[in-house]
Structures are given as structure tokens and as C-alpha cells.
Design a protein around this motif. Sequence first.
Motif, short mmCIF file in Angstrom:
data_model
loop_
_atom_site.label_atom_id
_atom_site.label_comp_id
_atom_site.label_asym_id
_atom_site.label_seq_id
_atom_site.Cartn_x
_atom_site.Cartn_y
_atom_site.Cartn_z
N LYS A 112 11.38 70.66 43.98
CA LYS A 112 11.70 69.68 45.25
C LYS A 112 12.63 70.67 45.93
O LYS A 112 12.10 70.58 47.60
CB LYS A 112 12.13 68.69 45.70
N GLU A 117 8.93 68.34 50.12
CA GLU A 117 8.97 67.19 49.27
C GLU A 117 7.51 67.11 48.62
O GLU A 117 7.43 65.95 48.02
CB GLU A 117 8.50 66.14 50.58
N ASP A 118 6.21 67.76 49.33
CA ASP A 118 5.16 67.04 48.46
C ASP A 118 5.11 68.96 47.38
O ASP A 118 3.66 68.88 47.43
CB ASP A 118 3.92 67.32 50.02
N GLU A 121 1.79 68.15 44.86
CA GLU A 121 0.78 68.85 45.64
C GLU A 121 0.46 70.48 45.26
O GLU A 121 -0.39 70.48 45.35
CB GLU A 121 0.60 68.97 47.16
#
Length: 311
Positions: A112, A117-118, A121
Amino acid sequence: MPSALESPEGGEEDILRYEEIEGDPVSPMDLSELLKEGTKESHDRAENTQFVKDFLKGRIKKELFKLATVALHFTYSALEEEMDRNKDNPVFAPLYFPVELHRREALAKDLKYFYGEDWKEKIQCSEATQQYVDRIHHVGQHEPELLVAHAYTRYMGDLSGGQVLKKVAQRALKLPSTEEGIQFYVFDNISNAQQFKQLYRARMNALDFDKDTKERIVEEANKAFRFNMQVFDELDKIGRSLAEEAQDGGFPVHDGKGDIRKCPYYADKLGTAGPGCPFHAAVGLARQPLVQLVLAACVAVAAGAAAWYIL
């Protein structure tokens, strides 16, 4: 161990040596002793891989460190999933220390920090890491007693040489003093690493294994080292590409997100770009002597025009 690495502080230190001299008496047939003696050669080879040597000297790029963290995430996710599966199995249960040892949460924090945050992905499992992961799942589901080898190889190393790597990474990458990005190396629930390792080895020696099973565990520990070395070699190959990129100048640095092979520049460096790739074709054309001569002439003309304009 047969040889020692040079410590980042200038002294001699066995960075990846997991077993240390203890006052407690041990038997040559204790599993901890068999693992120590049976993996000496693997210890030596692992600590002499180019990736580890460069890391210890502080020569690690942030993008490569991020990819190494990704590899650890997939490895520990597999390992701890199989440990959870076998937490009540007597062949592994005494070594189940989720509060003290598990790294998934810590690695999620690191990813992170590096990717945002993503982060889920933006990462994917590399080929070498996937082979390691597949072996861990096979062992956990079909030969759970061999999980001992994988847990020993990873966690005892994290509590030993891993603490040196933590300091090197923090200094070399200028990471925050609050330990963001290196939570993987922080064991908040172990107050004394040396005492915990003694407890872990004692639990390991108390497992009721016959000679044949112990030999299989030692063999599996050597396999675990080989999987780790394959990951190191994969990272080293990417690292050399990053170094070449820096020398070329003018090409963007890969940001460590997604599949590096899909980046035309790195695909060309790694030899994975197909003949139909426009970047590959452009690079090949630019290497032709006649094209280089024309480009040089154009640069000279442009430079002359710029000088005239300035004057």
C-alpha cells in the motif's frame, strides 16, 4: 558457513545464517541440526547470488525493491494459507505462530505504501515466484510435514539476516524512520528474536518424525532455497535491465507496476519483444550505421540552428 559476506558496517557477518551457537545441548539427529548441516551449501549459494550481494552493499533500486516485495507477498500468502490449513495437523501444529510470525498483513502495508490503495490491481505474480507458490500449495495439501522446511527457511531467515536487510533497505532507499515500506521485517509481537528462535527450534526437534521424514524435510528445505534463488536471479535480470536503462538516458524508468514484459523498452532489453513490436523495430532500425549517420547529421544541423538562434 563456508564463507561470510561483508557486512554493510564493514565487518564480517554471516548474513543468511539462520542457526547460531547456542548453549543448549543438541543431538546430531535433531531436526534443527540436520537442517543446519544439510542446508549449509544452499546457504552459501543463496548469500552469494548477485541480487543479495548488491542488496547488502546498498545497491538496490526502489523499483526492484518493490518487485521483491511483490514476490514476498505472493510467497507468504501461499505459505500462510497452507499453514492455516494445517494448524491442527500434528505434523505442523507446534510450529503454528500466526500472531508472532505471519507476514501477510505487514506485506499488505508495504505494498500500500509503494503502490497506493489499489495495490492489488497493480501487481502480479512473476514466473519464478509462481513456481515457488505452486510448490508450497502442493506441499500443504499433499505432504504437510514438508511445510516445516518452508517455514524454517523463510521465518528463521527473516528473524536473522532479514534484520540486516531491513537496515540496508531503509538507508539505501531513504525510507521513513517510521518504518513504512519495511513492515515485512518488523516483528512487533516478538520481544526477543534469539529466544524465540530457540523456542522454535525446540518445537521443531520435538516433532515426532522418523529418519526418512527428517531427510525429506532437509531435501525440501534445499528446494526452498533453490526457489528463492530463482526469484533472486529473476530480480537480478530485471535489475540489470534497469541499470542499462539508466545508462542509455532518455528512456522512462519502469514504475514497477504491472507486467514489466509489456513495457516495450524492457521487453526489448529482456529479449521478449516480438518482431512485430513497433518499439523493437524502431530500436533495430536505429542501430543501423546509415540511420545513425543520418541521425547524427540531423542533430548537427539542429545544434547549428539553435546556436544561430541564440546568437
